[in-house]
Design a protein around this motif. Structure first.
Motif, PDB file in Angstrom:
ATOM      1  N   ASN A 130      16.986   9.762 -27.060  1.00 25.66           N
ATOM      2  CA  ASN A 130      17.422   8.460 -27.584  1.00 25.66           C
ATOM      3  C   ASN A 130      17.728   8.504 -29.073  1.00 25.66           C
ATOM      4  O   ASN A 130      18.409   7.609 -29.594  1.00 25.66           O
ATOM      5  N   ARG A 131      17.242   9.507 -29.769  1.00 25.43           N
ATOM      6  CA  ARG A 131      17.520   9.624 -31.206  1.00 25.43           C
ATOM      7  C   ARG A 131      18.848  10.325 -31.485  1.00 25.43           C
ATOM      8  O   ARG A 131      19.242  10.469 -32.633  1.00 25.43           O
TER       9      ARG A 131
ATOM     10  N   LEU B 275      26.282  14.319 -26.133  1.00 25.69           N
ATOM     11  CA  LEU B 275      25.335  14.984 -25.244  1.00 25.69           C
ATOM     12  C   LEU B 275      25.965  15.265 -23.885  1.00 25.69           C
ATOM     13  O   LEU B 275      26.775  14.476 -23.380  1.00 25.69           O
ATOM     14  N   GLN B 276      25.579  16.375 -23.319  1.00 30.11           N
ATOM     15  CA  GLN B 276      25.995  16.729 -21.966  1.00 30.11           C
ATOM     16  C   GLN B 276      24.747  17.136 -21.173  1.00 30.11           C
ATOM     17  O   GLN B 276      23.821  17.723 -21.723  1.00 30.11           O
TER      18      GLN B 276
ATOM     19  N   GLU C  56       9.131  10.984 -20.330  1.00 26.33           N
ATOM     20  CA  GLU C  56       9.169   9.929 -21.351  1.00 26.33           C
ATOM     21  C   GLU C  56       9.339  10.532 -22.740  1.00 26.33           C
ATOM     22  O   GLU C  56      10.078  10.001 -23.578  1.00 26.33           O
ATOM     23  N   TYR C  57       8.666  11.630 -22.983  1.00 30.97           N
ATOM     24  CA  TYR C  57       8.754  12.266 -24.305  1.00 30.97           C
ATOM     25  C   TYR C  57      10.171  12.787 -24.557  1.00 30.97           C
ATOM     26  O   TYR C  57      10.749  12.553 -25.628  1.00 30.97           O
ATOM     27  N   ILE C  58      10.730  13.478 -23.569  1.00 28.87           N
ATOM     28  CA  ILE C  58      12.086  14.008 -23.732  1.00 28.87           C
ATOM     29  C   ILE C  58      13.085  12.870 -23.908  1.00 28.87           C
ATOM     30  O   ILE C  58      14.018  12.957 -24.716  1.00 28.87           O
TER      31      ILE C  58
ATOM     32  N   LEU D 204      19.332  14.547 -37.183  1.00 32.22           N
ATOM     33  CA  LEU D 204      18.779  13.280 -36.708  1.00 32.22           C
ATOM     34  C   LEU D 204      17.351  13.471 -36.189  1.00 32.22           C
ATOM     35  O   LEU D 204      16.554  12.524 -36.188  1.00 32.22           O
ATOM     36  N   LEU D 205      17.031  14.686 -35.750  1.00 36.49           N
ATOM     37  CA  LEU D 205      15.679  14.990 -35.277  1.00 36.49           C
ATOM     38  C   LEU D 205      14.803  15.574 -36.373  1.00 36.49           C
ATOM     39  O   LEU D 205      13.576  15.581 -36.263  1.00 36.49           O
ATOM     40  N   PHE D 206      15.436  16.115 -37.410  1.00 39.16           N
ATOM     41  CA  PHE D 206      14.708  16.713 -38.536  1.00 39.16           C
ATOM     42  C   PHE D 206      15.205  16.065 -39.830  1.00 39.16           C
ATOM     43  O   PHE D 206      15.917  16.687 -40.616  1.00 39.16           O
ATOM     44  N   PRO D 207      14.856  14.819 -40.050  1.00 36.47           N
ATOM     45  CA  PRO D 207      15.422  14.086 -41.200  1.00 36.47           C
ATOM     46  C   PRO D 207      15.056  14.669 -42.559  1.00 36.47           C
ATOM     47  O   PRO D 207      15.757  14.425 -43.536  1.00 36.47           O
TER      48      PRO D 207
END
Length: 521
Positions: free
Chosen positions: A465-466, A472-473, A458-460, A492-495
């Motif tokens: 999803n972000r 993505l592959q 769920e965490y991954i 997108l993960l480190f705004p």
């Protein structure tokens, strides 16, 4: 000790050493273990090499052993094995003095087959070393409490050294040292306190210097406290959390002693009152730690915290077990059979239980880590691919960076420190803090797989999803899904970070690469 008792002690310590060595771990077990191994190479609590408060003397002992073994994990595991033998000696000797030879044998056997103590004797963690210092200090303080002033100086040294192994030991064990001084002369008290201050100063000054100074050291310590323990203390959480921690402590007690946890039932039928001096001494020994772990901070994954209390617990359990053995009218063969079944239950808990601290889980973790680190290089070269990993005890940022040292490994999410958001990264088994992300020479990133489990999945998935799905592959290798994406998607993960090769970003260069304007921190 008479010859028979000496033989019993030799057999006990030999059995402890053999059982721990045979089942020893071959990989750094969790993120704390990796932190310690990294600190053997370079000590810097600011980047969690190791994590604050530093464990300075533990790292020094690890470096000393590493000179012989040239393997950080093996060096720290050997230290755990030696400490386990030391705990066994302390338990046997003090139980012998308190309750006699039969109780001492039972106490030693209870420690030998303790599932949690067994586990911590085979991994690169500090808890069994702390347990040794707790048992050793308890023995010395009891001598002081009985009027032996000659033990004040050794006790002060042991307490001071234990604080350098695990600084929390000072908080939990200092009351016992002070309690033991109540019958000492004023000169003896001042001598003990002065020695304690001198020992702590002798290691804390070089530790703070290696940490970059007072401000740097305490800022790092405060940042870790704000991120983890301070979130659920009695001062800012509901009483239900303290109740939950109390139940956790009871469960850890069961996990620590297995079948021997039933021994206190014998005490319920015992009409002989306990020696008040020994009872009060034990309460001072275990009380501070139990109060802190009930009302302060405790998680099940940190069950090793309770090993601080292993020595006094084994002593009393040994007494009650010996009384059961002596008073029970069953045939000797039947009593030995019961003991054999109890030992088998404990061995089964350690070897095959589903808990994180079983040998089964250690082997599964090691096999999984080996498969991942073998398969990941097939996804992309360290020249153009970085690893994005997570803050996890297992298969997280630390394991990815340590066992794939040729790759730049970046931790998600960023850490919110006093100076602002910072990104942890690792390269060649060294940690750096930065404010920016690399854009070149890297073109792609790959997610380091977390352990199997719904919560991890769920965490991954939330992280995935972000990110834009079109870039993505997913590659399936060695039973794991490796998700890769474009390096341009990382912001997108480190705004709060920038995507640049300018000042503030750590971009390692491989042989033959053109220089890139970069700077490490």
């Amino acid at each position: 000790m008479v010859s028979r008792q000496k033989l019993s002690l030799v057999l006990l310590t030999g059995a402890v050493a053999i059982t721990r060595f045979v089942f020893r771990s071959h990989y750094l077990y969790d993120l704390d273990s990796v932190n310690f191994a990294l600190a053997i190479q370079r000590f810097d609590p600011r980047v969690h090499q190791p994590h604050p408060p530093g464990y300075f003397l533990y790292i020094c002992l690890g470096r000393l052993l590493n000179n012989a073994f040239h393997d950080a994990n093996l060096a720290l595991v050997v230290l755990s094995i030696l400490a386990s033998c030391g705990v066994a000696v302390a338990i046997y000797k003090m139980t012998l003095d308190w309750f006699g030879p039969t109780a001492a044998q039972f106490a030693g056997i209870i420690f030998l087959f303790s599932p949690l103590a067994w586990f911590h004797g085979i991994v690169a963690l500090t808890y069994i070393v702390e347990a040794f210092f707790s048992g050793f200090l308890g023995y010395l303080c009891w001598r002081i409490y009985g009027g032996r002033a000659g033990f004040i100086l050794p006790a002060a040294i042991v307490l001071g050294v234990s604080a350098g192994i695990r600084p929390s030991s000072f908080v939990f064990l200092a009351p016992l040292f002070l309690f033991s001084l109540r019958n000492a002369t004023p000169k003896g008290r001042w001598l003990g306190l002065a020695t304690l201050v001198l020992v702590i100063t002798s290691w804390s000054v070089p530790m703070i210097a290696a940490s970059g100074g007072l401000n740097a050291y305490f800022d790092a310590l405060a940042s870790l406290w704000r991120m983890v323990p301070s979130q659920s203390t009695v001062f800012n959480s509901s009483p239900a959390n303290s109740i939950a921690r109390a139940f956790t402590i009871f469960f850890i007690y069961l996990l620590t002693f297995g079948a021997a946890a039933l021994a206190p039932l014998r005490a319920l039928a015992d009409t002989t009152p306990a020696d008040p001096r020994k009872r009060n001494f034990t309460l001072v020994w275990i009380g501070p730690a139990l109060c802190f772990f009930t009302f302060g901070y405790l998680k099940f994954v940190n069950s090793g915290y309770l090993l601080l209390l292993c020595a006094p617990a084994c002593m009393w359990l040994g007494l009650w077990a010996s009384k059961w053995y002596s008073a029970n009218e069953w045939p000797r063969a039947s009593k030995l059979s019961v003991m054999g079944v109890g030992a088998a239950v404990n061995v089964l808990i350690f070897v095959a239980s589903p808990f994180y601290c079983s040998y089964r889980q250690v082997r599964q973790f090691e096999a999984e880590l080996e498969r991942i680190t073998t398969a990941l290089p097939q996804i992309g070269s360290s020249r153009d691919t970085l690893i994005l990993s997570f803050d996890s005890h297992f298969n997280g940022f630390r394991h990815a960076g340590y066992y794939l040292p040729d790759y730049l490994t970046v931790e998600y999410p960023e850490a919110h420190l006093k100076e602002g958001p910072r990104i942890f990264s690792m390269y060649e088994r060294d940690t750096h803090l930065g404010t920016a992300l690399p854009a070149s020479p890297y073109t792609r990133f790959v997610l380091f797989p977390l352990p199997a489990g719904d919560s991890y999945k769920e965490y991954i998935q939330k992280v995935i999803n972000r990110l834009p799905g079109k870039s993505l592959q997913t590659v399936n290798l060695a039973g794991h899904e490796f998700v890769t994406g474009s390096i341009s998607d990382l912001p997108l993960l480190f705004p709060e970070a920038t995507l640049t090769t300018g000042r503030g970003v750590y971009v390692p260069l491989h042989p033959g690469m053109l220089p890139v304007n970069s700077r490490s921190h």
